[in-house]
Design an enzyme around this catalytic site. Sequence first.
Site, PDB file in Angstrom:
ATOM      1  N   CYS A  75       0.862  -1.185   0.000  1.00 17.37           N
ATOM      2  CA  CYS A  75       0.000   0.000   0.000  1.00 17.37           C
ATOM      3  C   CYS A  75       0.891   1.225   0.000  1.00 17.37           C
ATOM      4  CB  CYS A  75      -0.910  -0.011   1.223  1.00 17.37           C
ATOM      5  SG  CYS A  75      -1.889   1.495   1.404  1.00 17.37           S
ATOM      6  N   HIS A 166      -3.680  -3.491 -10.739  1.00 15.88           N
ATOM      7  CA  HIS A 166      -4.414  -2.262 -11.029  1.00 15.88           C
ATOM      8  C   HIS A 166      -4.969  -2.313 -12.449  1.00 15.88           C
ATOM      9  CE1 HIS A 166      -3.169  -0.004  -7.435  1.00 15.88           C
ATOM     10  NE2 HIS A 166      -2.075  -0.741  -7.522  1.00 15.88           N
ATOM     11  N   GLU A 215     -10.652   0.673  -4.315  1.00 19.68           N
ATOM     12  CA  GLU A 215      -9.570  -0.195  -3.860  1.00 19.68           C
ATOM     13  C   GLU A 215     -10.076  -1.598  -3.540  1.00 19.68           C
ATOM     14  OE1 GLU A 215      -6.246   0.913  -1.523  1.00 19.68           O
ATOM     15  OE2 GLU A 215      -6.952   2.988  -1.322  1.00 19.68           O
ATOM     16  N   CYS A 224      -4.891   6.511  -3.112  1.00 21.52           N
ATOM     17  CA  CYS A 224      -4.250   5.201  -3.276  1.00 21.52           C
ATOM     18  C   CYS A 224      -2.890   5.444  -3.919  1.00 21.52           C
ATOM     19  CB  CYS A 224      -5.100   4.278  -4.141  1.00 21.52           C
ATOM     20  SG  CYS A 224      -4.332   2.685  -4.502  1.00 21.52           S
ATOM     21  N   GLY A 227      -1.995   3.034  -6.714  1.00 26.47           N
ATOM     22  CA  GLY A 227      -2.868   3.361  -7.838  1.00 26.47           C
ATOM     23  C   GLY A 227      -2.410   4.579  -8.601  1.00 26.47           C
TER      24      GLY A 227
END
Length: 279
Positions: A75, A166, A215, A224, A227
């Site tokens: 993350c 992603h 997410e 994110c 992301g």
Amino acid sequence: MAIEFTKYHGLGNDFILIDNRASATPLLTPEKAIEWCDRHFGIGADGVIFALPGKNGTDYTMRIFNSDGSEPEMCGNGIRCLAAFLADLEGISRTQDKYRIHTLAGTITPQLTPDGQIKVDMGLPHLLAGEIPTTLGEADAKVINQPLEVAGQTWEVTCVSMGNPHCITFVEDVAAISLETIGPKFEHHSVFPQRTNTEFIQVVSRDYLKMRVWERGAGITLACGTGACASLVAGVLTGKCDRAATVELPGGCLEIEWSEIDDRIYMTGPAERVFKGTA
């Protein structure tokens, strides 16, 4: 047993941080993490992050349980929060400190800078379908501008892994996307065997992108980090943006660079402590 925690956020993407340095096993179960993350009956967060002992020469290990109890590989906003948490635990100033963090996505290196920001070496992006993973293309092929039918509509998507999957699609207006409706359908689409994070990107200019995200395991969040990194890579692959750009998320902005020198992704952004407690 009472457990101390500290709440942090990175651009509104919020986490419960736990000092787990005395054990290689997380102090909470996934089921307990779900309870803690509940915003009405618990502390409230997008996930719980554990600072565990390092592995294979790293300083620390990072593990995360999402608000639904699932465990992601990494993350981006979370690792910035972890770096700030570690500096606070060690009682040192947040200037020039660098950590090598073991994650399920490999070794990630965040560095705290004198201006209070945290710059993270996010590593190399993974672009092959088999690495993401997705069945949208052959395992050894890139997935760029591929059509994908979701909820009766055909979307052009580009897929990137930053250690976690992603799916990126470019739209005219991110504000017009009904995330709560379309996000789960992307996440659980059959072409993503490990589910996926989904980013909807509006290109403002070649060095400025607007992003909204659904997410995997957390739903709608204000930011994110992985992301944002994946979205810049997708923008470069599709010719829509430069290799360095500001990515504006609902919670604020991240600076993302896909280096031409070493091909690695660098993310710079804040991490803020909110409060401490015991539960």
